[in-house]
Enzyme design. Structure first.
Site, PDB file in Angstrom:
ATOM      1  CG  ASP A   1      -2.208   0.451   0.941  1.00  0.00           C
ATOM      2  OD1 ASP A   1      -2.336   1.514   0.014  1.00  0.00           O
ATOM      3  OD2 ASP A   1      -3.131   0.360   1.678  1.00  0.00           O
TER       4      ASP A   1
ATOM      5  CD  GLU B   1     -20.091   6.238   4.517  1.00  0.00           C
ATOM      6  OE1 GLU B   1     -19.990   5.305   5.554  1.00  0.00           O
ATOM      7  OE2 GLU B   1     -20.874   6.076   3.530  1.00  0.00           O
TER       8      GLU B   1
END
Length: 700
Positions: free
Chosen positions: A238, A446
């Site tokens: 990542d 979110e």
């Protein structure tokens, strides 16, 4: 091209490189090696629900909405459309010499983490909380994206390996501790399926540690991946996760040690810049040339599989494939299938010939952001819910509108008093025959840590409540006493207790993509029946869940919860009246241990509809069994009004296994309860639907 041939070509090419050149290719922004005819290549691209961040593209519903379709065939078609658009972009951009970020054919999708806790801000990037559903949709997505041609159409990536599902604020330093049982039973099955069934070309490591080891340098995870599962593709970190080794996880002292640890443990590609230190690590004796060579060979194997050196049958895909009429129609169809009807007292579908004035109220009614979710492309045209309804009704019904309130701020105009649109909302409601109230969230409330601009804990939710201003708007509209349909646009569980008590219907739209407004109008007015099912549990309160940082599955998701859900996983109403009237088990395969359920389905209603037949299995004899019946098969079917049909649902041998405390999956005999219906067999689903699934007692 077979992998063996691609790897052989990669080895031949890499053998001509100097060590420095090999090391340079392990970064996501790999530079050109002009003397060998190797062009620059940027590995970083996104395609969660459409080609993202590279200009115009079809924006399909967010992944959680795709999860709600329970439609593997549709997911595969969407992924194929995404890779077609990805190829069209690559062909056009590379011809112009543009090899920038988001312009390649290696897409870091899908996200098959398990949405174990509704607070997790990135949960809407996933297909939901269930390992089986996630694996089936993930496999369909990977197969559709990668294609079945002579060369790979695009390369998919299973992320984030493994376990990661919040908290976002702690992900760079957090150690996700999961038992061997939970790993095998919940967190790893989707990754295993994508590797072994779909042949996913890449796997991305997570930011967090897993049981003490950084996920991007975990020997235990690599043993599973390359050892037990036989993964042959490439592994990517990542972004800037390897930097976390020395800055946050504190498992290494500096960037040189971090680069060495990652590449030595099987991380071939660095999203970030820590691999700039690989040559220093080599000079210090921390990395061998053989290790660097192997990582480079894996990466060039992928590039050869994609036909980036020898040409591909996909090189002729024209730029005009982007946002083609067929793809936009598919986006609308996906949105229609994703909507979940949670409540309906008979008000839906609306009959426009009986309505003179309709009121459209709410901060997400005319919001483009609420269509798009996150990791999205740019549509050339967005049809908001308001626009879709206005276009559908034309001039035959008067439409009044009010934003009602801001998404979360206390006013819409800076110089106004607080809640400056409530009076307008009240006036619209009172002047209308029917009100449609559209509330919810968007990617600013979110999402991923660092991507949001609010006080909601780095993208995670602090609770299950809508922002206070929206709750006040709901109360204002309810007090007007008009027939009201509530539309929710959000990517996760929101407390709908008040809405269930005060409004006539509730329809969850998720983040429905660029054609969301067209789809919403067609569903609201009955051109098509809703058929989505919840891919997550809607809880009554957070109190029934463990701490957000507790990765134990006890009490989490429908498989382990002990209370009654507000709205259960697998639940969703239609405009039809579909029921499984009978079911039986066909003789299981003696070799594989698999079997099948044959179900009779009848639509007792007056409207045609799609619905989802679901099979849940529970072992009643083993102490190692998941406590509640768990999804083991499903099928999206279309049933005409008054029609009865038969469907066969294969049951994999794994449906008759349990996982013990040591993480060993084994077949068991004993008694199994098998439930076949259009919902779970739990008490709340039966209460909401008025129908009990058919129960089969099966002994092995």
């Amino acid at each position: 091209m077979k992998r063996e041939e691609a790897r052989s070509k990669a080895q031949a090419l890499v053998s001509k490189m100097t060590l420095e050149e090999k090391a340079s290719q392990l970064r996501y922004d790999a530079p050109a090696i002009e003397r060998l005819g190797v062009p620059a290549y940027n590995w970083w691209n996104e395609a969660l629900h459409g080609v993202a961040r590279a200009g115009q593209a079809t924006v399909f519903p967010q992944a959680i909405g795709l999860g709600a379709t329970f439609d593997t065939e549709l997911i595969g078609e969407i992924a194929a459309a995404i890779s077609t658009e990805g190829r069209a972009k690559y062909n056009a951009y590379s011809a112009e010499g543009d090899r920038d970020i988001y312009k390649g054919l290696t897409f870091w999708s899908p996200n098959v983490n398990i949405f174990r806790d509704p607070r997790w801000g990135r949960g809407h990037e996933t297909y939901g909380e269930d390992p089986y559903l996630t694996s089936r949709l993930g496999v369909a997505f990977v197969k559709g994206l990668q294609g079945d041609g002579e060369t790979m159409k695009a390369a998919a990536c299973a992320k984030h390996f493994a376990v990661h599902s919040g908290p976002e604020a702690l992900r760079h330093e957090f150690d996700a501790e999961a038992t061997a049982k939970d790993m095998e039973e919940t967190y790893l099955p989707a990754f295993e399926a994508l590797v072994q069934e779909a042949g996913v070309e890449a796997v991305m490591g997570a930011y967090n540690r897993v049981n003490g080891e950084p996920a991007c340098a975990s020997r235990a995870l690599q043993k599973k991946l390359r050892g037990d599962w036989g993964f042959e593709g490439h592994f990517v970190s990542d972004c800037w996760a390897i930097r976390d080794f020395h800055e946050n996880h504190l498992v290494t002292k500096n960037a040189t040690e971090s680069a060495a640890l990652a590449v030595n443990t099987g991380c071939d590609l660095n999203c970030g810049n820590t691999y700039l230190y690989i040559m220093k690590a080599y000079q210090e004796g921390l990395v061998t040339e053989e290790t660097i060579t192997e990582a480079a060979v894996r990466l060039f194997t992928t590039r050869h599989l994609l036909g980036l050196f020898d040409g591909s049958e996909y090189d002729a895909i024209p730029y005009t494939e982007i946002e083609s009429p067929e793809h936009l129609a598919m986006a609308q169809k996906a949105a229609e299938e994703s909507f979940v009807l949670l409540k309906n007292n008979g008000i839906l579908p609306l009959q426009k010939e009986k309505i003179k004035t309709i009121g459209l109220i709410g901060p997400n009614m005319d919001s483009r952001a609420a269509l798009a979710g996150n990791y999205h492309g740019t549509a050339s045209r967005y049809v908001t819910i308001q626009e879709g309804i206005q276009d559908y009704l034309g001039t035959c019904v008067r439409v009044l509108t009010s934003v009602g309130c801001s998404l979360f701020r206390d006013r819409t105009e800076g110089l106004s008093q607080g809640q400056d649109r409530l009076a307008e909302a009240r006036a619209v409601a009172r002047a209308s025959d029917v009100v449609i109230l559209c509330v919810g969230l968007d990617e600013t409330l979110e999402g991923e840590e660092g991507d949001t601009g609010n006080s909601y804990a780095s993208g995670d939710k602090e609770d299950l409540q809508l922002p206070k201003v929206q709750r006040e708007l709901m109360e204002t509209v309810a007090a007007c006493g008009k027939p009201t349909v509530l539309l929710l646009m959000a990517g996760s569980d929101i407390d709908l207790g008040y809405a269930a008590e005060h409004f006539d219907a509730i329809l969850d739209l998720w983040y429905p993509g660029c054609e969301g407004g067209c789809a919403a109008a067609r569903v609201l007015f009955g051109d098509v029946s809703p058929s989505g099912k919840l891919p997550v549990t809607f809880y009554e309160t957070l109190e029934e869940l463990p701490e957000f940082t507790d990765y134990s599955m006890q009490g989490c998701t429908y498989r382990y919860m002990t209370g009654k859900a507000q709205y259960p996983f697998g639940y969703g109403l239609t405009y039809g009246d579909v029921e499984v009237t009978a079911a039986r088990i066909e003789t299981e395969d003696a070799v594989s241990g698999s079997g099948a359920v044959v179900a009779e389905i009848a639509n007792h209603g007056v409207r045609d509809t799609q619905d989802v037949v679901q099979v849940y299995v529970k072992n009643t004899d083993s102490a190692d069994a998941v406590p509640n019946p768990q999804l083991a098969a499903f099928a999206k079917i279309f049933v005409k009004a008054g029609e009865t049909k038969q469907v066969t649902l294969p049951l994999a041998a794994s449906a008759f296994t349990v996982v013990d405390a040591e993480g060993v999956r084994r077949e068991t005999g004993g008694t199994y309860e098998i439930y076949v219906g259009c919902s779970q067999p739990d008490e709340k689903s039966v209460e909401l639907t008025g129908v009990k699934p058919v129960e089969i007692i099966f002994k092995r």
